[in-house]
Design an enzyme around this catalytic site. Structure first.
Site, short mmCIF file in Angstrom:
data_model
loop_
_atom_site.label_atom_id
_atom_site.label_comp_id
_atom_site.label_asym_id
_atom_site.label_seq_id
_atom_site.Cartn_x
_atom_site.Cartn_y
_atom_site.Cartn_z
N HIS A 46 0.83 -1.21 0.00
CA HIS A 46 0.00 0.00 0.00
C HIS A 46 0.86 1.26 0.00
O HIS A 46 0.48 2.29 0.57
CB HIS A 46 -0.95 0.02 1.20
CG HIS A 46 -1.94 -1.10 1.20
ND1 HIS A 46 -3.12 -1.06 0.49
CD2 HIS A 46 -1.92 -2.31 1.82
CE1 HIS A 46 -3.78 -2.18 0.68
NE2 HIS A 46 -3.08 -2.97 1.47
N ASN A 50 -10.19 -3.31 1.88
CA ASN A 50 -9.84 -3.30 0.46
C ASN A 50 -11.10 -3.13 -0.38
O ASN A 50 -12.21 -3.13 0.14
CB ASN A 50 -9.15 -4.62 0.07
CG ASN A 50 -7.78 -4.78 0.70
OD1 ASN A 50 -7.06 -3.81 0.91
ND2 ASN A 50 -7.40 -6.02 0.99
N HIS A 85 -4.46 1.00 11.75
CA HIS A 85 -4.18 -0.18 12.57
C HIS A 85 -5.49 -0.89 12.85
O HIS A 85 -6.44 -0.29 13.38
CB HIS A 85 -3.52 0.26 13.88
CG HIS A 85 -2.91 -0.86 14.67
ND1 HIS A 85 -3.44 -2.14 14.73
CD2 HIS A 85 -1.79 -0.90 15.46
CE1 HIS A 85 -2.69 -2.90 15.51
NE2 HIS A 85 -1.70 -2.17 15.96
N TYR A 141 0.60 -4.49 12.26
CA TYR A 141 0.43 -3.05 12.04
C TYR A 141 1.28 -2.23 13.00
O TYR A 141 1.93 -1.26 12.61
CB TYR A 141 -1.05 -2.66 12.15
CG TYR A 141 -1.80 -2.85 10.86
CD1 TYR A 141 -2.01 -1.80 9.98
CD2 TYR A 141 -2.32 -4.10 10.52
CE1 TYR A 141 -2.70 -1.98 8.80
CE2 TYR A 141 -3.01 -4.29 9.34
CZ TYR A 141 -3.20 -3.22 8.48
OH TYR A 141 -3.87 -3.40 7.30
#
Length: 728
Positions: free
Chosen positions: A81, A154, A345, A368
């Protein structure tokens, strides 16, 4: 006495030892897998859990070592990402959801919650193109009165893998190959398809990634999904499972693959620019938040496992309730300070929202934090302005890199008497977060529940749900991707996987590759098995699903009642008929479209009545791939100039090839006749000659405008694609 030969041997041994200690080489041929301390690994496929369907355990040092190393492999950009675009906005719930969740921002319809949303591609670096065939990230940070809630998702509702321990393997496979650092932002290469062909649990996700969902028209026109199954918990402590959806009000639309490749060369910032321009112009993007709520007692009701992130919940089984609206209304002031430093996160939750034992979710909860520690310099990344909650923060955390809070007083521990025991713990009645008390009674084990063994039924369901043109696009995408794979054995193995999804699909791809579909898939089909497991356990499960197709999975069924924010190109030159141009232009803009005049030269053109008409682009900088439709207004001199302009004729041919609506004034018919697709025209036409497949010609501009608006709203005329495939 040592000989010269002995001396050479001793020196070689020293060199070998030095090389071994310095770690200059690594060859895994014929070696057992080991941790970085040399411990042999018995199972690299499953994280350590409390029972087959239980939570992942913090003591899993193999998982933590593997993911920690993976998270720290690249600096300073995100490992995945990396390329993204973001915007500020607000969220409001329609009606109180207090019956299912005590989350305050979902319980008060009068409350407007600030958000920051980041969209992204996954595989490419920061400098890659927006139009890669890829998953798109859709991450939302809610700045609530109870702290920040991050819905990290997503534009595809499922994922490649079931267990987070495989995440480093997946990303290593899809990233540029380490020996050549190629290809960039592309999955069409050997290592990716080698991994996928050995991991049948990826079959469902592959169908989505090879579909048009992977090349969206705009961030504003794609869905978002939370992927994992979460929990809602109400004030009485009653829990239910929940799946999160984002539904774009503009509908779900894509571009053609050929178009995506051309946009990548002409404007790799296409999606970024589209989002920025829409917000700057006041055309604020909007999505509705949808939820699928499943009572806890229905956990085992379905023929798939709710904890399996390679599965979705069909909307026919659990309808999506639209509960609120997200509106993006402000662009960032500084890309780095906001879009680049935003830190999402999955572990950022609020009272009323909790986790499940999804093994992919469990591993990502660790990942994360670890990633942000490296990427943003230390444990104080939450104090960066874009990450800071809107509520005051009080705790006993101190110091560290990039500390911005100035804490007063001498007390930084609990319990204490010198500070009257503050900051105090919040009681549940005061909004203190309490974890849902799920009962767990299981043995520690590295394994997967047999309810995770079905890898093909939902892949079949997705393919069955597609319209014919969408199926053709999936076939073309797989043919393209596997056509880039150099290792024939990988192609053959992948065809075996495809044959378990749909034999017709496999045959079509095999025909394009000029190889045969294997009579039987390579066994074992599933190579992601415990080291001590029986491959038969993973390959012998054949599942049937109650839902064999779902309308919600086809983009053909999306909203097609609006042309808001659609970009329309008008091809014109000096001598244009002003009425022909302005009548259509005014009608399109009244319907919410954006019209841009493209001419041989910039600045302006002079109409036949001597009026000056502004020009937004010349043919030197414009291209059909940037527009949703094309119109050629009338005017004898204008039409003659456009007909003689090779770039203009190419513009029209390319727009037609990409299945877009094309319209023309009858007085500009000579321009259409100069195109490759002009053979579609009937021998005679009138002001009502509105041709099929989105080609509109008439001598009444108002009528043309009405029909043109209806055609543009259809987005594309994909049925035009195969029978009339034209060069452009």
């Amino acid at each position: 006495m040592a000989t010269e030969k002995d001396s050479d041997k001793t020196q070689q041994q020293e060199n070998d030892k030095t090389t071994q200690l310095s770690g200059n080489t690594s060859d895994s041929t014929n070696e057992l897998m080991k941790t970085n301390t040399g411990l042999p690994i018995n199972d690299d496929q499953n994280s350590l859990k409390a029972g087959e369907r239980g939570p992942s355990l913090l003591e899993d040092f193999i998982l933590r070592e593997k993911i920690t190393h993976f998270d720290h492999e690249r600096i300073p950009e995100r490992v995945v990402h990396a390329r993204g675009s973001g915007a500020h906005g607000v969220f409001k719930v329609y009606e109180s959801m207090a019956s299912v969740t005590k989350a305050h921002f979902l319980s008060d319809p009068s409350l407007e919650t600030p958000v920051f949303v980041r969209f992204s591609t996954v595989a490419g670096s920061r400098g890659s193109t927006d139009l890669a065939r890829d998953v798109r990230g859709f991450a939302v940070k809610f700045y609530t009165q109870e702290g920040n809630f991050d819905l990290v998702g997503n534009n595809i509702p499922v994922f490649f893998i079931q267990d987070a321990i495989k995440f480093p393997d997946l990303v290593h496979a899809v990233k540029p190959e380490p020996d050549s650092e190629m290809p960039q932002a592309a999955s069409a290469h050997d290592t990716f398809w080698d991994f996928i062909s050995l991991m049948p649990e990826s079959a469902h996700m592959i169908m989505w990634v090879m579909s048009d969902r992977a090349i969206p028209r705009s961030y504003r026109m794609m869905e978002g999904f939370g992927v994992h199954t979460f929990r809602f918990v109400n004030a009485e402590g009653v829990a239910s499972f929940v799946k999160f959806h984002w539904k774009p009000l503009l509908g779900v639309h894509s571009v053609a693959w050929d178009e995506a490749q051309k946009i990548s060369g002409k404007d790799p910032d296409y999606h970024r620019r589209d989002l920025w321009d829409a917000i700057e112009s006041g055309n604020f993007p909007e999505w509705e938040l949808g939820v699928q709520i499943i009572p806890e007692e229905d956990e085992f009701k379905y023929d798939f496992d709710l904890l399996d992130s390679t599965k979705l919940v069909p909307e026919e089984l659990v309808p999506v309730q639209r509960i609120g609206k997200l509106t993006l209304n402000r662009n960032p002031d500084n890309f780095f300070a906001e879009t680049e430093q935003i830190a999402y996160h999955l572990g950022h939750i609020v009272p009323g929202i909790d986790f499940t034992n999804d093994p992919l979710l469990q591993g990502r909860l660790f990942s994360y934090t670890d990633t942000q520690l490296l990427r943003l310099g230390g444990p104080n990344f939450q104090e960066i302005p874009i990450n800071r909650p809107i509520v005051p923060v009080h705790n006993n955390q101190r110091d560290g890199f990039m500390r911005q809070t100035i804490n007063r007083g001498k007390v930084s521990y609990s319990p204490n008497s010198l500070g009257d025991n503050y900051p105090a713990q919040a009681k549940a009645s005061e909004g203190g977060y309490t974890t849902y008390p799920e009962r767990i009674d299981a043995r520690k084990i590295r394994a997967r529940s047999k309810s995770f063994f079905d890898h093909f039924s939902q892949a079949k369901m997705f393919f069955n749900s597609q319209a014919d043109f969408e199926k053709n696009h999936i076939i073309d995408a797989l043919s393209f991707e596997l056509g880039k794979v150099k290792t024939v054995a990988i192609r053959e193995r992948m065809l075996g996987i495809l044959s378990m999804i749909d034999k017709g699909l496999a045959s079509e791809v095999a025909f394009a590759l000029r190889i045969h579909v294997p009579q039987d898939p390579e066994l074992p089909v599933n190579h992601s098995i415990p080291a001590d497991g029986d491959p038969a356990d993973y390959d012998s499960f054949t599942f049937e699903t109650a839902i064999t197709s779902s309308e919600a999975l086809s983009m053909a069924n999306t909203v097609k009642d609006s042309i808001k924010t659609r970009k329309i190109a008008f091809l014109a030159a000096d001598g244009v008929d002003e009425k022909s141009l302005t009548t259509v232009k005014d009608a399109l803009e009244a319907a919410g479209a954006v019209v841009e005049v493209i001419a041989p030269r910039l600045n302006y053109i002079i109409a036949s009545n001597d009026a000056q008409i502004p020009v937004q682009h010349s043919f030197l900088t414009a291209a059909s791939v940037f527009y949703d439709a094309v119109y050629v207004p009338g005017g004898t001199n204008s039409a003659a100039t456009i007909e003689a302009e090779a770039d203009a004729v190419h513009f029209l041919n390319e727009a037609f090839k990409h299945c877009k609506a094309v319209a023309a004034d009858a007085n500009a018919l000579q321009v259409i006749e100069a195109t490759y697709f002009s053979r579609m025209l009937p021998s005679e036409f009138s002001d009502k000659a509105i041709l099929q497949e989105g080609l509109i010609i008439g001598d009444d501009p108002a009528l043309v405008a009405d029909k043109f608006i209806l055609a543009i709203a259809q987005h594309r005329f994909w049925d035009r694609e195969k029978p009339r495939k034209i060069p452009a």
